[in-house]
Write an enzyme that holds these catalytic residues in place. Structure first.
Site, mmCIF file in Angstrom:
data_model
loop_
_atom_site.group_PDB
_atom_site.id
_atom_site.type_symbol
_atom_site.label_atom_id
_atom_site.label_comp_id
_atom_site.label_asym_id
_atom_site.label_seq_id
_atom_site.Cartn_x
_atom_site.Cartn_y
_atom_site.Cartn_z
ATOM 1 N N ARG A 44 0.846 -1.185 0.000
ATOM 2 C CA ARG A 44 0.000 0.000 0.000
ATOM 3 C C ARG A 44 0.885 1.240 0.000
ATOM 4 O O ARG A 44 1.975 1.226 0.578
ATOM 5 C CB ARG A 44 -0.907 0.043 1.246
ATOM 6 C CG ARG A 44 -2.091 -0.896 1.198
ATOM 7 C CD ARG A 44 -3.160 -0.434 0.195
ATOM 8 N NE ARG A 44 -4.307 -1.307 0.172
ATOM 9 C CZ ARG A 44 -4.506 -2.304 -0.705
ATOM 10 N NH1 ARG A 44 -3.635 -2.549 -1.641
ATOM 11 N NH2 ARG A 44 -5.605 -3.042 -0.650
ATOM 12 N N HIS A 85 -1.304 0.710 -9.788
ATOM 13 C CA HIS A 85 -1.947 -0.266 -8.888
ATOM 14 C C HIS A 85 -2.504 -1.456 -9.686
ATOM 15 O O HIS A 85 -3.711 -1.732 -9.666
ATOM 16 C CB HIS A 85 -3.061 0.406 -8.069
ATOM 17 C CG HIS A 85 -3.443 -0.370 -6.840
ATOM 18 N ND1 HIS A 85 -3.811 0.230 -5.654
ATOM 19 C CD2 HIS A 85 -3.525 -1.704 -6.604
ATOM 20 C CE1 HIS A 85 -4.096 -0.703 -4.759
ATOM 21 N NE2 HIS A 85 -3.930 -1.885 -5.317
#
Ligand code: NDP
Ligand code: OXD
Length: 308
Positions: free
Chosen positions: A223, A271
């Site tokens: 993350r 991502h």
């Protein structure tokens, strides 16, 4: 029985027919199709807002639409029902493949050659075998363990780190904050595939990254908030680190003006390390619902106290 899908832009509607095919008796709606909200037993979503949760008084199980449940856990007003996350072999395979591709690209200087190509520069760089390169993997969960196997198959010398101690054949592994530095000090390439929790927030910072050997590379597929972005930029600038591959960011999409976009030593991807397919997600959801209905233990329940 009814399930509400709080869909975000990256999700396709394909999951709905996949669930209906497996469970024709289960009513499946996509938010905001929400009349009679009290009839919803199950909610599937990545980050449903508080206002929505407040409208669903009879939820029995909440599914995070991702492997990470950090976005859901950050939502205020989350009811005290089991919170399940996505764990699937195909997802672990995709993320491992992606992270391993980044490791290989740095190991074999592909980004440097790409850069040389833009200058028509013919300059062979020294060759090393994978077995001569130590890779540290932070996070030995569903994805991290798969990644360590992939990297070892490619020949890399791999060490791992997790919260609780592990015994994994052939993998030297370390656990807990006291042993983090042992991993960092030997990792020429560091891959982070940790979940975002209070304990891991900002874990890749100037103090920890400075422990890496000079010239090390960081690959972050966990993350964005694991990484203190300004600390990475400073360490790249001073030459302590030689590069980074970043798939996740504090703010996504990465703002147009962000220095990472044009940084010569940073590889940015949007991502995309891995995503669970609609078929796999439907399989996870319907299997867990069947277990819930039969009163069986649920799998991959998020531990709210640990935050993952
Ligand atoms: P798991 O929960 O299976 O594994 C998490 C691992 O991290 C475990 O080994 C756990 O230790 C370790 N860990 C957790 N907290 C700490 C801590 N404080 N200190 C040390 N180790 C810690 O998660 P997954 O492998 O399924 O997924 C990991 C993360 O990957 C997700 O949460 C998500 O953020 C990210 N992800 C990113 C994707 C992308 O496209 N970029 C795609 C999918 C996931 P222990 O084994 O002791 O519990
Ligand atoms: C996930 C992700 O958590 O895609 O599944 O990041």
């Amino acid at each position: 029985m009814a399930l509400l899908f709080y869909k975000d832009p990256e999700h396709s509607d394909d999951i709905v027919p996949e669930i209906r095919r497996r469970r024709p008796d289960l009513e499946v709606r996509i938010y905001p199709d929400l009349d009679a909200p009290e009839r919803f037993d199950y909610l599937l979503g990545y980050d449903p807002p508080r206002e929505l949760l407040e409208k669903l008084p009879n939820l029995k199980v909440i599914f995070s639409a991702g492997a990470g449940a950090d976005a859901l856990l950050a939502t205020a007003g989350l009811p005290q029902v089991p919170l399940l996350r996505m764990v699937d072999d195909s997802l672990a395979e995709l993320v491992s493949e992606f992270a391993a591709a980044q490791v290989l690209a740095w190991h074999r200087d592909l980004w440097s050659y790409r850069d040389q190509q833009t200058k028509a520069q013919w300059q062979p760089l020294p060759l090393r075998r994978a077995r001569e390169r130590r890779v540290g993997v932070l996070g030995l969960g569903a994805i991290g363990q798969r990644l360590t196997r992939t990297l070892r198959t490619l020949g890399f010398d791999v060490v791992g780190w997790s919260r609780t101690a592990k015994t994994i054949e052939g993998l030297p592994s370390f656990a807990g904050p006291a042993q983090l530095f042992q991993v960092l000090q030997q990792a020429e390439i560091l891959v982070s595939i940790l979940p975002l929790t209070t304990a891991t927030h900002g874990i890749l910072n100037v103090k920890t990254l400075r422990e890496l050997p000079r010239g090390a590379v960081v690959v972050n597929v966990g993350r964005g908030a694991h990484l203190v972005e300004s600390d990475l930029l400073a360490l790249l600038e001073e030459g302590h680190l030689s590069g980074a591959s970043l798939d996740v960011f504090d703010e996504e999409p990465l703002p147009e003006a962000h220095p990472f976009w044009r940084h010569p030593k940073v590889i940015v991807t949007p991502h995309v390390a891995g995503a669970i397919s609609a078929t796999a997600m439907a399989e996870v959801v319907t299997t867990q619902i069947a277990r819930f209905e039969q009163g069986l233990d649920l799998h991959n329940v998020v531990d709210r106290a640990e935050g993952y």
